[in-house]
Design an enzyme around this catalytic site. Structure first.
Site, PDB file in Angstrom:
ATOM      1  N   THR A 122       0.876  -1.187   0.000  1.00 50.97           N
ATOM      2  CA  THR A 122       0.000   0.000   0.000  1.00 50.97           C
ATOM      3  C   THR A 122       0.906   1.228   0.000  1.00 50.97           C
ATOM      4  O   THR A 122       1.640   1.456   0.966  1.00 50.97           O
ATOM      5  CB  THR A 122      -0.903  -0.010   1.246  1.00 50.97           C
ATOM      6  OG1 THR A 122      -1.626  -1.234   1.257  1.00 50.97           O
ATOM      7  CG2 THR A 122      -1.864   1.168   1.250  1.00 50.97           C
ATOM      8  N   LEU A 159      -6.689  -8.412   1.183  1.00 53.28           N
ATOM      9  CA  LEU A 159      -6.862  -9.557   2.089  1.00 53.28           C
ATOM     10  C   LEU A 159      -6.951  -9.101   3.533  1.00 53.28           C
ATOM     11  O   LEU A 159      -6.414  -8.051   3.904  1.00 53.28           O
ATOM     12  CB  LEU A 159      -5.740 -10.580   1.916  1.00 53.28           C
ATOM     13  CG  LEU A 159      -4.286 -10.203   2.250  1.00 53.28           C
ATOM     14  CD1 LEU A 159      -4.011 -10.159   3.743  1.00 53.28           C
ATOM     15  CD2 LEU A 159      -3.349 -11.187   1.581  1.00 53.28           C
ATOM     16  N   ARG A 160      -7.619  -9.922   4.344  1.00 54.08           N
ATOM     17  CA  ARG A 160      -7.707  -9.663   5.781  1.00 54.08           C
ATOM     18  C   ARG A 160      -6.860 -10.694   6.495  1.00 54.08           C
ATOM     19  O   ARG A 160      -6.970 -11.891   6.201  1.00 54.08           O
ATOM     20  CB  ARG A 160      -9.157  -9.802   6.280  1.00 54.08           C
ATOM     21  CG  ARG A 160     -10.127  -8.842   5.654  1.00 54.08           C
ATOM     22  CD  ARG A 160     -11.553  -9.334   5.803  1.00 54.08           C
ATOM     23  NE  ARG A 160     -11.755 -10.603   5.119  1.00 54.08           N
ATOM     24  CZ  ARG A 160     -12.882 -11.316   5.161  1.00 54.08           C
ATOM     25  NH1 ARG A 160     -13.898 -10.899   5.882  1.00 54.08           N
ATOM     26  NH2 ARG A 160     -12.995 -12.465   4.517  1.00 54.08           N
ATOM     27  N   ASN A 226      -9.917   1.342   2.850  1.00 52.37           N
ATOM     28  CA  ASN A 226      -9.590   1.246   4.278  1.00 52.37           C
ATOM     29  C   ASN A 226     -10.126   2.437   5.071  1.00 52.37           C
ATOM     30  O   ASN A 226     -10.584   2.281   6.208  1.00 52.37           O
ATOM     31  CB  ASN A 226      -8.070   1.112   4.470  1.00 52.37           C
ATOM     32  CG  ASN A 226      -7.632  -0.337   4.360  1.00 52.37           C
ATOM     33  OD1 ASN A 226      -8.458  -1.225   4.170  1.00 52.37           O
ATOM     34  ND2 ASN A 226      -6.343  -0.589   4.481  1.00 52.37           N
ATOM     35  N   PHE A 267     -18.845  -4.651   9.426  1.00 53.57           N
ATOM     36  CA  PHE A 267     -18.126  -3.542  10.069  1.00 53.57           C
ATOM     37  C   PHE A 267     -19.072  -2.657  10.895  1.00 53.57           C
ATOM     38  O   PHE A 267     -18.912  -1.454  10.961  1.00 53.57           O
ATOM     39  CB  PHE A 267     -17.343  -2.716   9.022  1.00 53.57           C
ATOM     40  CG  PHE A 267     -16.093  -3.438   8.589  1.00 53.57           C
ATOM     41  CD1 PHE A 267     -14.854  -3.053   9.072  1.00 53.57           C
ATOM     42  CD2 PHE A 267     -16.164  -4.535   7.750  1.00 53.57           C
ATOM     43  CE1 PHE A 267     -13.713  -3.749   8.720  1.00 53.57           C
ATOM     44  CE2 PHE A 267     -15.031  -5.235   7.389  1.00 53.57           C
ATOM     45  CZ  PHE A 267     -13.799  -4.843   7.872  1.00 53.57           C
ATOM     46  N   LEU A 268     -20.060  -3.308  11.492  1.00 51.10           N
ATOM     47  CA  LEU A 268     -20.968  -2.596  12.404  1.00 51.10           C
ATOM     48  C   LEU A 268     -20.905  -3.202  13.800  1.00 51.10           C
ATOM     49  O   LEU A 268     -21.874  -3.149  14.538  1.00 51.10           O
ATOM     50  CB  LEU A 268     -22.406  -2.643  11.868  1.00 51.10           C
ATOM     51  CG  LEU A 268     -22.768  -1.674  10.744  1.00 51.10           C
ATOM     52  CD1 LEU A 268     -24.257  -1.769  10.405  1.00 51.10           C
ATOM     53  CD2 LEU A 268     -22.410  -0.225  11.082  1.00 51.10           C
ATOM     54  N   ALA A 270     -19.676  -2.802  17.306  1.00 53.32           N
ATOM     55  CA  ALA A 270     -19.082  -1.790  18.189  1.00 53.32           C
ATOM     56  C   ALA A 270     -18.046  -2.455  19.090  1.00 53.32           C
ATOM     57  O   ALA A 270     -18.149  -3.634  19.415  1.00 53.32           O
ATOM     58  CB  ALA A 270     -20.174  -1.141  19.028  1.00 53.32           C
ATOM     59  N   GLY A 275      -7.527  -1.175  15.030  1.00 59.01           N
ATOM     60  CA  GLY A 275      -6.070  -1.098  15.113  1.00 59.01           C
ATOM     61  C   GLY A 275      -5.481  -1.942  14.015  1.00 59.01           C
ATOM     62  O   GLY A 275      -6.080  -2.094  12.948  1.00 59.01           O
ATOM     63  N   CYS A 278      -2.841  -1.971   9.249  1.00 59.36           N
ATOM     64  CA  CYS A 278      -3.299  -1.255   8.038  1.00 59.36           C
ATOM     65  C   CYS A 278      -4.162  -0.022   8.318  1.00 59.36           C
ATOM     66  O   CYS A 278      -3.815   1.075   7.894  1.00 59.36           O
ATOM     67  CB  CYS A 278      -4.062  -2.215   7.135  1.00 59.36           C
ATOM     68  SG  CYS A 278      -2.975  -3.429   6.379  1.00 59.36           S
TER      69      CYS A 278
HETATM   70  N1  LIG Z   1      -1.084  -7.104   6.511  1.00 64.07           N
HETATM   71  C1  LIG Z   1      -2.212  -6.873   5.876  1.00 64.07           C
HETATM   72  O1  LIG Z   1      -3.287  -7.301   6.294  1.00 64.07           O
HETATM   73  C2  LIG Z   1      -2.218  -6.073   4.599  1.00 64.07           C
HETATM   74  C3  LIG Z   1      -3.378  -6.061   3.794  1.00 64.07           C
HETATM   75  C4  LIG Z   1      -3.362  -5.324   2.616  1.00 64.07           C
HETATM   76  C5  LIG Z   1      -2.240  -4.594   2.268  1.00 64.07           C
HETATM   77  N2  LIG Z   1      -1.139  -4.603   3.087  1.00 64.07           N
HETATM   78  C6  LIG Z   1       0.041  -3.839   2.657  1.00 64.07           C
HETATM   79  O2  LIG Z   1       0.990  -4.765   2.124  1.00 64.07           O
HETATM   80  C7  LIG Z   1       2.319  -4.340   2.453  1.00 64.07           C
HETATM   81  C8  LIG Z   1       3.032  -5.449   3.212  1.00 64.07           C
HETATM   82  O3  LIG Z   1       2.373  -5.649   4.442  1.00 64.07           O
HETATM   83  P1  LIG Z   1       2.705  -6.887   5.390  1.00 64.07           P
HETATM   84  O4  LIG Z   1       1.742  -6.843   6.504  1.00 64.07           O
HETATM   85  O5  LIG Z   1       2.821  -8.103   4.564  1.00 64.07           O
HETATM   86  O6  LIG Z   1       4.158  -6.452   5.897  1.00 64.07           O
HETATM   87  P2  LIG Z   1       5.167  -7.291   6.797  1.00 64.07           P
HETATM   88  O7  LIG Z   1       5.876  -6.299   7.635  1.00 64.07           O
HETATM   89  O8  LIG Z   1       4.462  -8.441   7.422  1.00 64.07           O
HETATM   90  O9  LIG Z   1       6.199  -7.900   5.727  1.00 64.07           O
HETATM   91  C9  LIG Z   1       7.105  -7.126   5.006  1.00 64.07           C
HETATM   92  C10 LIG Z   1       8.287  -8.021   4.627  1.00 64.07           C
HETATM   93  O10 LIG Z   1       9.128  -7.309   3.747  1.00 64.07           O
HETATM   94  C11 LIG Z   1      10.480  -7.651   4.052  1.00 64.07           C
HETATM   95  N3  LIG Z   1      11.369  -6.627   3.497  1.00 64.07           N
HETATM   96  C12 LIG Z   1      11.540  -5.344   3.913  1.00 64.07           C
HETATM   97  N4  LIG Z   1      12.465  -4.743   3.120  1.00 64.07           N
HETATM   98  C13 LIG Z   1      12.857  -5.653   2.210  1.00 64.07           C
HETATM   99  C14 LIG Z   1      13.788  -5.613   1.135  1.00 64.07           C
HETATM  100  N5  LIG Z   1      14.486  -4.513   0.834  1.00 64.07           N
HETATM  101  N6  LIG Z   1      13.969  -6.736   0.409  1.00 64.07           N
HETATM  102  C15 LIG Z   1      13.269  -7.853   0.684  1.00 64.07           C
HETATM  103  N7  LIG Z   1      12.379  -7.942   1.693  1.00 64.07           N
HETATM  104  C16 LIG Z   1      12.175  -6.847   2.445  1.00 64.07           C
HETATM  105  C17 LIG Z   1      10.482  -7.742   5.561  1.00 64.07           C
HETATM  106  O11 LIG Z   1      11.593  -8.479   6.038  1.00 64.07           O
HETATM  107  C18 LIG Z   1       9.145  -8.443   5.818  1.00 64.07           C
HETATM  108  O12 LIG Z   1       9.298  -9.839   5.835  1.00 64.07           O
HETATM  109  C19 LIG Z   1       2.152  -3.047   3.241  1.00 64.07           C
HETATM  110  O13 LIG Z   1       2.278  -1.959   2.370  1.00 64.07           O
HETATM  111  C20 LIG Z   1       0.755  -3.139   3.782  1.00 64.07           C
HETATM  112  O14 LIG Z   1       0.189  -1.881   4.025  1.00 64.07           O
HETATM  113  C21 LIG Z   1      -1.101  -5.335   4.222  1.00 64.07           C
END
Ligand SMILES: NC(=O)c1ccc[n+]([C@@H]2O[C@H](COP(=O)([O-])OP(=O)(O)OC[C@H]3O[C@@H](n4cnc5c(N)ncnc54)[C@H](O)[C@@H]3O)[C@@H](O)[C@H]2O)c1
Length: 471
Positions: A122, A159-160, A226, A267-268, A270, A275, A278
């Protein structure tokens, strides 16, 4: 198709595993050597229901590999996903350092032949063009004069955590943002098994809708989704707080308004606030982007402010029931920001721990998934005493706050829990416990926006304190 996924967190690992499951050849890259070694040894660095069950067969079939070697992974792939973290900076804007580092790495290793670079992280609006620029600059800085041919696609992830595998195989839509038809075609080919619902729970449904947009609109769709969901929760929490004051029951109100198809029932619920990794950072980032372009996003600011207050509502309710909290023992039932995940990033439990400690309470906590050893000690303050079971948590507690609505919390032996407590007070921060069951087990149970049940006189060993005046 040959795919590389950079970043093996909740999004990258799930994406890589699901694409391998549907038949593609996937190399997952992470710069965290410990994580990669763990995955190479057949274990997972995160908990996500059903993930191990698809990772292991894909690895055995030779369709899923893990490495720290970005160069080799890029050379072998035609589609390269960027799925690294974009946490919030203290200013609220998105920290895009990790995306930048990966884009530079891609530029440094890109080989001849057409490749599609996919932003799944994101990222702030405009990042698609920014990533393209970084890659072009990194290629220009190379001595080998390679002529790389690539396009950038924004493919936001919806994804959630806790149902990530289900969500990947049963998406409501797939968003593809790019100004390149060739890149969009490749992405549609990649997702064909999912679009055609070959791995869906209900294969008879029509194909998954594909929303093709320009880069910026795809990036905005993620933030807008979001921001809307977070605001919807803040809205029902506000209604709950009014219900508390007028004696209405927010669970009944939510049912009554949720059946209106214009509103919808999701999402209703309460509770004590949203947190996770995301919502807080994405809403803050959108507010920040708006500010950068001269617009004050007042509705979103209000949603954030309402949530900050909601996250401490349990303390207010504890004070109403117990009076002075100094010297009292409070148990937190659940730590993760939602059930079925081990993720405690920006969970409301953290605010409660800090605030209760500031008020002089002793804080205990239990979560079925949180293991200090694997998360490191940094996230949970040292003053918090971790319990091995809910029953150990209950020992000598003056009150328990249910923070996370883990399903098995509903089946606890509440009479046994009550017996172990100094005063059998439960603040049900997610309105997930059955009030009659709680009262029958001897609890005084306080929900969010619904009437309390039980008799406070029966559950206290001493005479009950005066109920504090509600501000
Ligand atoms: N977690 C969620 O539910 C969710 C849902 C939708 C979107 N997102 C978005 O997806 C993205 C990833 O989220 P996440 O929760 O999977 O993050 P995360 O922190 O769980 O995983 C990120 C991974 O990237 C690796 N990383 C960092 N720098 C790196 C590099 N230079 N080379 C290789 N690997 C590297 C880290 O070691 C880590 O394993 C974010 O932008 C987040 O906002 C997350």
């Amino acid at each position: 198709m040959k795919v590389c996924v950079v970043g093996t967190g909740y999004v990258g690992l799930v994406t890589g595993a699901c694409l391998a499951h549907v038949g593609h050849h996937v190399i997952c890259v992470d710069n965290n050597e410990v994580k990669v070694a763990l995955m190479q040894s057949g274990r997972l660095p995160i908990y996500e229901p059903g993930l191990l069950e698809i990772v292991q067969p894909a690895v055995r079939a030779g369709r899923l590999q893990f490495t720290t070697d970005l160069g080799t992974a890029i050379a072998q792939s035609t589609i390269i996903f960027i799925a690294v973290g974009t946490p919030a900076l203290p200013t609220g804007e998105s920290d895009t350092r990790y995306v930048e580092a990966v884009a530079q790495g891609i530029g440094a290793h890109l080989t001849t032949g057409y490749k599609v670079i996919v932003n799944k992280s994101t990222v702030p609006i405009g990042s698609g063009n920014w990533v393209q620029r970084i890659i072009i600059d990194a290629i220009a800085a190379r001595p080998d004069l390679v002529t790389a041919n690539f396009d950038v696609v924004s493919n936001p992830e919806f994804l959630r955590e806790g149902s990530a595998i289900y969500d990947t195989f049963n998406p409501d839509r797939i968003v593809l943002g790019s100004n390149s038809d060739r890149a969009i075609c490749q992405m549609q080919e990649l997702y064909t098994p999912i679009i055609d619902r070959q791995f869906a729970e209900d294969a008879s449904l029509p194909p998954v809708p594909i929303v093709v947009t320009d880069l910026s609109s795809a990036e905005m769709i993620k933030y807008a989704a979001n921001a809307f969901l977070a605001t919807k929760i803040s809205f029902i929490n506000e209604i709950a707080n009014i219900c508390d004051r007028v004696g209405a029951d927010v669970t009944q109100v939510a049912q009554g308004i949720g059946l209106d198809s214009r509103i919808g029932s999701k999402f209703l619920q309460a509770g004590i606030g949203w947190g996770g990794s995301c919502f807080p950072k994405d809403v803050s980032a959108l507010i920040h982007t708006a500010k950068d372009y001269g617009y004050e996003a007042q509705l979103l600011q209000a949603a954030v402010k309402a949530n900050q207050r909601q996250r401490l509502l349990a303390v207010e309710k504890l004070q109403q029931v117990l009076g002075i909290l100094k010297g009292k023992t409070i148990g937190l039932l659940g730590l993760t920001f939602k059930p079925d995940t081990d993720d405690i990033r920006d969970t409301p439990a953290l605010d409660l721990m800090v605030y209760l400690n500031r008020l002089g309470a002793k804080v205990k906590a239990y979560d079925p998934m949180y293991v200090k050893e694997t998360h490191g000690a940094q996230e949970i303050p040292d003053h918090v005493i971790l319990s091995a079971t809910p029953y150990q948590l209950a020992e000598d507690c003056d009150a328990i706050v249910l923070v996370t609505d883990w399903r098995n919390f509903r089946q606890l032996n509440f009479a046994m829990l009550a017996e172990r407590m100094t005063t059998a007070v439960m603040i049900d921060g997610r309105n997930c416990l059955d009030p009659e069951t709680m009262a029958a087990a001897g609890f005084y149970c306080v929900g969010i926006g619904r009437p309390s049940v039980g008799n406070l006189l029966d559950v206290t060993r001493q005479s009950p304190p005066a109920i504090a005046q509600v501000a």
